[in-house]
Design an enzyme around this catalytic site. Structure first.
Site, PDB file in Angstrom:
ATOM      1  N   GLY A  73     -42.557  73.923 -34.434  1.00  0.00           N
ATOM      2  CA  GLY A  73     -42.514  72.423 -34.318  1.00  0.00           C
ATOM      3  C   GLY A  73     -43.135  71.011 -34.685  1.00  0.00           C
ATOM      4  O   GLY A  73     -44.297  71.226 -35.509  1.00  0.00           O
ATOM      5  N   SER A  80     -40.175  59.298 -19.597  1.00  0.00           N
ATOM      6  CA  SER A  80     -40.861  58.957 -20.428  1.00  0.00           C
ATOM      7  C   SER A  80     -41.747  58.143 -19.416  1.00  0.00           C
ATOM      8  O   SER A  80     -41.606  57.467 -18.612  1.00  0.00           O
ATOM      9  CB  SER A  80     -40.536  58.348 -21.965  1.00  0.00           C
ATOM     10  OG  SER A  80     -41.903  57.889 -22.357  1.00  0.00           O
ATOM     11  N   LYS A 134     -38.646  61.118 -34.834  1.00  0.00           N
ATOM     12  CA  LYS A 134     -40.223  60.993 -35.039  1.00  0.00           C
ATOM     13  C   LYS A 134     -39.675  60.651 -36.874  1.00  0.00           C
ATOM     14  O   LYS A 134     -40.245  60.068 -37.547  1.00  0.00           O
ATOM     15  CB  LYS A 134     -41.200  62.042 -35.106  1.00  0.00           C
ATOM     16  CG  LYS A 134     -41.628  61.799 -33.507  1.00  0.00           C
ATOM     17  CD  LYS A 134     -42.387  62.859 -32.642  1.00  0.00           C
ATOM     18  CE  LYS A 134     -43.106  62.225 -31.933  1.00  0.00           C
ATOM     19  NZ  LYS A 134     -44.261  63.268 -31.024  1.00  0.00           N
ATOM     20  N   ASP A 168     -50.135  60.566 -32.492  1.00  0.00           N
ATOM     21  CA  ASP A 168     -49.912  62.059 -32.087  1.00  0.00           C
ATOM     22  C   ASP A 168     -51.668  62.870 -32.480  1.00  0.00           C
ATOM     23  O   ASP A 168     -52.390  63.526 -31.757  1.00  0.00           O
ATOM     24  CB  ASP A 168     -49.315  63.228 -32.492  1.00  0.00           C
ATOM     25  CG  ASP A 168     -48.149  62.607 -31.451  1.00  0.00           C
ATOM     26  OD1 ASP A 168     -48.072  62.205 -29.954  1.00  0.00           O
ATOM     27  OD2 ASP A 168     -46.702  63.143 -31.680  1.00  0.00           O
ATOM     28  N   SER A 216     -44.627  56.657 -21.093  1.00  0.00           N
ATOM     29  CA  SER A 216     -45.446  55.912 -21.813  1.00  0.00           C
ATOM     30  C   SER A 216     -45.231  54.191 -20.772  1.00  0.00           C
ATOM     31  O   SER A 216     -46.076  53.787 -21.031  1.00  0.00           O
ATOM     32  CB  SER A 216     -44.898  55.894 -22.667  1.00  0.00           C
ATOM     33  OG  SER A 216     -44.273  57.307 -23.453  1.00  0.00           O
TER      34      SER A 216
END
Length: 274
Positions: free
Chosen positions: A130, A17, A68, A105, A19
């Site tokens: 997805g 990641s 999620k 998102d 992030s």
């Protein structure tokens, strides 16, 4: 001494990641010296216990696959868009200690597509069915697109998106994967499929002049389909653009401070170049 505040990205696997690069650069540029942002390896089943055990210094969590849906379930309250698409990538600690779920998102995708010049009435094709496809449906609704055609390898997967399309208020059509080439001739094409899944379409893509292509992948870059779109002079956006845009929204929700976007962008660009 600055108050210690913490945030992290959760997922499994998570070592890849980027992030932490984005958020840490934002903290430094904004002068948030007491803030830190880390990675935590966490499967979906582990997420409820992990969240329950976090102390008051925790301000927020970014959540990636496969957590999620679990993030939405663990929250005390959620944004309408997170509820509509059935997934959250953001958990924000509120002053009373409760957790609020959101899905940045969607806002990130709206920002990226708007920057690329997408206008109301655009026809959209989404490759894949997805979690990212759910966000694409909500983004298309916010952008007042005329409709979305979802092209997936499994027809059953598209059926699973119909409640999402109804909840966000966008017209949904299904396209067969064998006909993917002709569905690429849309005003906007968003690829949400895994690495390699759409590579075979690159040599036969029937792009529309002046269209926009967003590929949720960024490693490797460009993907074969992105390279095809670039060669056809489409406006092409990558998963890095999306990653930054959704992180900016998270940063502001976690900190209450306007995000130093250019510093965050520079850090992301630098680490990818390296």
């Amino acid at each position: 001494m600055a108050l210690r505040r913490r945030a992290a990205v959760l997922g499994k696997p998570i070592a890849h990641s980027l992030s932490p690069v984005i958020h840490t650069a934002g903290y430094a540029a904004a002068g948030l010296t007491g803030w830190s942002y880390t990675r935590i390896e966490c499967a979906a089943a582990e997420l409820p216990d992990l969240v329950a055990g976090l102390g008051p210094e925790w301000a927020g969590l970014s959540v990636t696959m496969p957590g999620k849906e679990a993030a939405l379930a663990v929250a005390d309250a959620a944004s309408p868009v997170a509820v509509a698409i059935g997934a959250a990538n953001t958990l924000v600690r509120r002053p009373d200690g409760s957790w609020y779920a959101d899905n940045t998102d969607v806002a990130g995708m709206v920002h990226v597509l708007t920057e690329a010049g997408v206008v109301p009435g655009a026809a959209v094709t989404v490759l894949g069915a997805g979690g990212t496809a759910r966000a694409a449906l909500a983004a298309a609704a916010r952008l007042a697109c005329s409709g979305v055609t979802v092209v997936a390898r499994r027809a059953e997967a598209v059926k699973g998106l119909r409640p999402v399309a109804g909840a966000v208020g966008v017209a949904l059509s299904a396209g067969a994967w064998v006909d993917a080439r002709r569905h690429l001739a849309a005003d906007v094409v968003v690829s949400t499929v895994p690495k390699g899944a759409a590579d075979s379409l690159a040599g036969e893509a029937d792009w529309r002049s002046g269209a926009v292509y967003l590929d949720a992948l960024y490693d490797p870059w460009p993907t074969p389909l992105a390279a095809s779109a670039l060669g056809a002079d489409l406006r092409v956006m990558s998963g890095l653009d999306l990653l930054l845009a959704q992180a900016v929204d998270q940063f502001e929700q976690f900190t209450g401070v306007r995000a130093p976007v250019e510093a965050m962008r520079a850090a992301l660009t630098s680490v990818r170049a390296g």
